[in-house]
Design a protein around this motif. Structure first.
Motif, mmCIF file in Angstrom:
data_model
loop_
_atom_site.group_PDB
_atom_site.id
_atom_site.type_symbol
_atom_site.label_atom_id
_atom_site.label_comp_id
_atom_site.label_asym_id
_atom_site.label_seq_id
_atom_site.Cartn_x
_atom_site.Cartn_y
_atom_site.Cartn_z
ATOM 1 N N ARG A 244 -30.061 -25.452 -26.312
ATOM 2 C CA ARG A 244 -31.202 -25.376 -25.409
ATOM 3 C C ARG A 244 -31.114 -24.139 -24.532
ATOM 4 O O ARG A 244 -30.064 -23.804 -24.017
ATOM 5 N N VAL B 237 -41.902 -24.581 -23.551
ATOM 6 C CA VAL B 237 -40.717 -24.110 -24.277
ATOM 7 C C VAL B 237 -41.064 -22.896 -25.145
ATOM 8 O O VAL B 237 -40.712 -22.839 -26.306
ATOM 9 N N PHE C 17 -41.613 -26.927 -14.085
ATOM 10 C CA PHE C 17 -41.220 -27.532 -15.363
ATOM 11 C C PHE C 17 -42.451 -27.911 -16.180
ATOM 12 O O PHE C 17 -42.425 -28.852 -16.974
ATOM 13 N N SER D 261 -34.234 -24.230 -17.519
ATOM 14 C CA SER D 261 -34.921 -25.159 -18.395
ATOM 15 C C SER D 261 -34.243 -26.534 -18.360
ATOM 16 O O SER D 261 -34.731 -27.476 -18.934
ATOM 17 N N GLU D 262 -33.124 -26.645 -17.697
ATOM 18 C CA GLU D 262 -32.459 -27.936 -17.645
ATOM 19 C C GLU D 262 -32.141 -28.320 -16.210
ATOM 20 O O GLU D 262 -31.482 -27.587 -15.497
ATOM 21 N N PRO D 263 -32.563 -29.495 -15.780
ATOM 22 C CA PRO D 263 -32.178 -29.940 -14.440
ATOM 23 C C PRO D 263 -30.789 -30.566 -14.406
ATOM 24 O O PRO D 263 -30.381 -31.105 -13.386
#
Lengths: 592, 167
Positions: free
Chosen positions: A61, A249, A369, A404-406
Motif C-alpha cells: 500500500r 487511490v 481521505f 494513505s494509512e491512518p
C-alpha cells in the motif's frame, strides 16, 4: 522472406511512444511499438488482479509500483519484494523515483496532474541567469499542449490556469470541467484568499487554484468550438471509469480507470492494421551505419514468458527509429549503443522534483481521505525573481490526510491502551482534521546528476542496468528552506493550522535525509524523471534538436520527459506528451 | 466451550474493543475469518485466556462496569491485551500485525508458521474493503467503496461519522 520494414520503429509503449504512434498512424504511416514489459494491465482481468494485490498485500500500500510484478527480463525500480534493486549507484545519495516497464508505462501509476510549464521555465538563462534556455518557447509548444490535453482528457477551467504568462487561444476550453474541489481545498481557499507571503522583496499571493488533471470529470460542452468531449472509459470495460468516482487511490492504480493511462491510446492503436505492438521485446542496441550515421535496425531480445527465461535476439527495421522508453531507459540504450552522444550529454542532467511534506491539524473538520489525491494547489510560487537564487516550487494540497494509512495513529492510540468507543471517537477527531501539503521543488540541470552504464551491472537478459549519480544542489535546498521556514508558517498562521511536522532522523523508508543550514529535512522523489537527453540549439551541448531528432543520426528521434532542458515546476507528463506530439509532426515531414 | 458460544463471545468482545456494534461487525462479513486469524496466530492456550477475559468483561450489564472490568482483566494482561491490540488493528485496518516474539515466549506457545516480526497478515480482500478506520472518519478505504463523483466536495453523509461527532 525479409523482415517487415516500418515507417517507424518505436521503442517503448508508454505515453510518449503511444502518442507518437497515434500521430504517425493517423497519417497512414506504419508503426511498430517494441515494449520491453509485459502486456499486463492491458488485460482487464490482470488489471483486476493488481487491484486485488493492493487489497491483500499489506506491504504494497502506498507504493507507486506496489501491485505490479517484478519482471527479471525488463526490471523496474521500486517493485516490492524484488529480489534486488534495479538501480545501482555511483553516489551515496539515492534517486528516489521510479517508473514502470509494462505496456502503458508509468501512466499506470501516475497521479494525472497535467499542468503546463510556465513561459519562464523555457528561458531560465535569459530571465534569471540560471541553467540554460530551451530551443523552443512556451508559444512554440502551446498548440501541442492543447493536442496533448485532448488525448489525455484533461479536466480544468482555463480561467484558473492563466498565470505567469501561461496563455490559451481565445475561446479555448479544456476537454472537461475542473474536478470538484475537496473540503480540504475549500478550507485553505477560505483561509488564504487575499493573503500573501513575502519572498525576495516581492509579495506572492497564496491563492488556491484547481489543478488540471487527466482524470474524467464532467465533459465541457463548449470544447472544440461546441463539439464537446466524450470521456474515455476503462480499457476493456466501457461501463466504468467515465467519471472519477472518488476511489481515493490514484496511485498505484485507478480501480475504474477514470484516470488516463497510455493504455487508452494503445487500445485504439491496437485495432489499426498499420500499427503493430510487440510486448516482451527489450531493445538492447541500436545498429548504426558508420558512414551515414543512420540507425539501420533496433536489436531487441524477445523473451517468451513474462518474468524472463529464454529469449531470441531479433532486429526491427524502420525508416525512422524513435526512442520513447522513459528518460533513464532512453539514456541507457543510447549509451549501450554508443549513439547520439557527440555532445557528451547523454545521461546527464538527470532531474526530478525533490518532494517534501508538511502537515498539521485544521481547526475544524475538513474530512480528508476522500476524492482524488490532490485537486488544488498553490501555484503562485512557481515563478518569480527569487529564481535568481533558489528553486521555485508548488504546493499541492493533499486530500488523503497525513498518509494513505491512518495505521500510525491507531498504533499510537493502542500504545496508550485507547480502545472501543474512545478509540473510534479520537481517531475520527484526528483523521477528519488532518491536512498535509506536498512541496515540489525545481532542480537545475547538473552534469554530475546522471545515468551511466557499467559492463558489470547487467540484468538477467544481459542488458545494462542504469547506474545513477544523484544529489541535491543548494539551489533546490534553499527553496526547501524557504518553503518550510517562510511559506508553511505563513500558511499555518492564516489557516490556524496546528503544525505537526517532524522530520525524524533517520528518515523513514522511501525518504532520504538531507541537512541544509543545520536543519534536517526528509525528502522523497516525485517520479518526475527528466532531462537525460535534452534538446538544444547547438549540437555541442544537447542530444537532440528542437524537434527531438538526434543531432548525430538523421533518422533517430528521442522523445519523452528526457528532452526537457529544465524541469520547472510542472509534473512532466503533459509536457512529455506535448513534446512527443511536436516530434511526431517533424517525423511526418521526414517521412514525406 | 462450544463453537457457537465462542463466536458469540468473540463478536461481543470485538464490539467492546472496537466501539462498533455487533451488527456493524457482523455486516463486514469478517467475523469468522477474523476469529480464525486470532486462533491461528495465538494458539489454544492464549485463546482460553482471551475467552476468560472476554467473559469476565461481558458479564456486566453497564458500560461503566465493563470498562472497569477491562481495566482489571484486559489492559494489564501481557497475554490478552496484545492480542486485543492486534485484533483491533485487524478490524480497523484489515491486517493483523504480528505479535512480538516475546509474547510467544511469555505465553509458552510456538510462533505460527511463517511468522516474522514485521508481518502484516491480510486475510482477504474483504478485510481490506471493510476496514473500520476510514468509516470512523466518514471516509472509505483507498480503492474501495468509493462515494461517487464530487462527493468529496461536501461533508460526509453517512451516519457512522455523525456518531463519531468530531467537531
Amino acid at each position: 522472406m525479409s523482415a517487415p520494414h516500418y515507417d517507424a520503429v518505436i521503442v517503448g509503449g508508454g505515453v510518449a511512444g503511444a502518442l507518437v504512434a497515434r500521430e504517425l498512424s493517423k497519417a497512414g504511416r506504419s508503426v511498430l511499438i517494441l515494449e520491453a514489459g509485459i502486456e499486463g494491465a492491458m488485460n482487464p482481468d490482470t488489471y483486476r488482479q493488481y487491484l486485488q494485490t493492493l487489497y491483500t498485500e499489506g506491504g504494497v500500500r502506498g507504493m507507486p509500483n506496489g501491485p505490479y510484478p517484478w519482471n527479471a527480463a525488463a526490471p523496474s525500480p521500486g517493485i516490492p519484494n524484488a529480489p534486488h534493486p534495479y538501480y545501482t549507484y555511483d553516489t551515496t545519495m539515492q534517486f528516489m523515483s521510479d517508473y514502470l516497464r509494462m505496456l502503458g508505462g508509468t501512466t499506470l501509476h501516475w497521479q494525472g496532474t497535467s499542468l503546463r510549464l510556465v513561459p519562464n521555465d523555457f528561458r531560465m538563462q535569459s530571465t534569471y541567469g540560471q541553467a540554460l534556455d530551451w530551443p523552443i518557447t512556451y508559444d512554440d509548444l502551446e498548440p501541442a499542449y492543447r493536442r496533448a490535453e485532448a488525448e489525455l482528457g484533461v479536466a480544468a477551467d482555463v480561467e484558473d490556469q492563466r498565470f505567469f504568462g501561461v496563455w490559451f487561444p481565445e475561446g479555448y476550453v479544456y476537454p472537461m470541467h475542473r474536478m470538484p474541489q475537496s473540503r480540504v481545498d475549500q478550507f485553505f481557499d477560505a483561509a488564504l484568499t487575499g493573503k500573501s507571503v513575502k519572498l525576495f522583496g516581492g509579495n506572492y499571493p497564496l491563492k488556491v487554484i484547481s489543478i488540471p488533471v487527466a482524470r474524467n470529470s464532467t465533459p465541457n460542452p463548449k470544447y472544440a468550438l461546441g463539439e464537446g468531449y466524450e470521456a474515455v472509459p476503462a480499457v476493456g470495460d466501457r461501463d466504468q471509469g467515465q467519471r472519477c468516482q472518488g476511489n481515493s487511490v490514484c496511485m498505484p492504480l485507478c480501480p475504474v480507470q477514470a484516470k488516463y493511462s497510455a493504455l487508452k491510446t494503445i487500445a485504439v492503436l491496437a485495432r489499426k492494421p498499420t500499427v503493430e505492438i510487440r510486448t516482451q521485446c527489450v531493445a538492447s542496441k541500436l545498429i548504426i551505419d558508420s558512414e551515414s550515421g543512420r540507425i539501420t535496425g533496433v536489436e531487441y531480445k524477445h523473451y517468451e514468458k513474462p518474468g524472463g527465461g529464454k529469449f531470441r535476439v531479433e532486429t526491427a527495421h524502420g525508416t525512422l527509429v524513435v526512442l520513447a522508453a522513459n528518460a533513464i531507459e532512453n539514456a541507457t540504450l543510447l549509451l549501450a549503443s554508443n549513439a547520439a552522444n557527440s555532445s557528451g550529454q547523454v545521461g546527464r542532467n538527470l532531474m526530478d522534483h525533490p518532494y517534501l511534506y508538511v502537515w498539521g491539524y485544521s481547526p475544524t473538520p475538513v474530512y480528508p481521505f476522500r476524492g482524488p489525491d490532490t485537486t488544488s494547489g498553490v501555484e503562485s510560487l512557481r515563478d518569480g525573481r527569487f529564481r535568481q537564487v533558489h528553486a521555485s516550487f508548488r504546493a499541492s494540497l493533499a486530500n488523503w490526510g497525513w498518509s494513505s494509512e491512518p495505521g500510525n495513529q491507531i498504533s499510537l492510540l493502542l500504545g496508550q491502551q485507547t480502545y472501543g468507543a474512545a478509540l473510534r471517537r479520537e481517531l475520527a477527531h484526528r483523521m477528519s482534521r488532518m491536512v498535509k501539503i506536498g512541496f515540489m521543488f525545481e532542480q537545475l540541470p547538473s552534469p554530475t546528476n546522471r545515468v551511466t552504464i557499467d559492463p558489470r551491472q547487467r540484468d538477467e537478459l544481459g542488458n545494462y542496468r542504469p547506474v545513477l549519480s544523484y544529489g541535491y544542489a543548494d539551489y533546490s535546498l534553499k527553496g526547501v528552506e524557504t518553503a518550510v521556514k517562510t511559506v508553511w508558517p505563513t500558511i499555518t498562521k492564516f489557516a490556524n493550522v496546528q503544525d505537526e511536522t517532524v522530520y525524524v532522523d533517520p528518515a523513514p523508508g522511501g525518504y532520504q535525509r538531507v541537512t541544509y543550514n543545520g536543519t534536517g529535512y526528509n525528502l522523497m522523489g516525485s517520479g518526475h524523471i527528466v532531462g537525460t537527453h535534452r534538446m538544444g540549439s547547438s549540437r555541442k551541448d544537447s542530444v537532440t534538436d528542437r524537434n527531438m531528432k538526434a543531432w548525430d543520426h538523421p533518422n533517430l528521434y528521442v522523445v519523452g520527459a528526457g528532452n526537457q532542458v529544465t524541469i520547472g515546476t510542472a509534473n512532466p507528463t503533459l509536457t512529455a506528451a506535448a513534446l512527443s506530439i511536436r516530434a511526431a509532426d517533424a517525423m511526418l515531414k521526414d517521412l514525406r | 466451550m462450544k463453537a457457537i458460544a465462542k463466536r458469540t463471545l468473540f463478536l461481543a468482545f470485538s464490539a467492546e474493543l472496537t466501539g462498533y456494534t455487533e451488527t456493524d461487525l457482523e455486516g463486514t462479513g469478517n467475523v469468522d475469518s477474523f476469529l480464525g486469524v486470532l486462533e491461528q496466530q495465538t494458539g489454544a492456550k492464549a485463546m482460553t485466556l482471551f475467552y476468560a477475559a472476554a467473559a469476565a468483561v461481558l458479564q456486566h450489564g453497564s458500560a461503566a462496569a465493563r470498562a472497569a472490568a477491562i481495566r482489571i482483566d484486559v489492559l494489564p494482561s501481557p497475554t490478552v491485551w496484545p492480542m486485543c491490540a492486534s485484533l483491533i488493528m485487524l478490524w480497523y485496518q484489515g491486517f493483523w500485525p504480528a505479535l512480538a516474539a516475546s509474547w510467544y515466549s511469555g505465553v509458552g506457545s510456538p510462533k505460527p508458521k511463517g511468522w516474522s516480526a514485521t508481518q502484516k497478515i491480510v486475510p482477504s480482500a474483504q478485510a481490506y474493503t471493510a476496514q473500520l478506520a476510514y468509516r470512523a472518519a466518514g471516509a472509505h478505504p483507498p480503492g474501495a467503496n468509493p462515494t461517487g463523483h464530487g462527493s468529496w466536495s461536501i461533508d460526509p453523509v453517512f451516519g457512522d461519522y455523525v456518531d463519531g461527532s468530531t467537531s
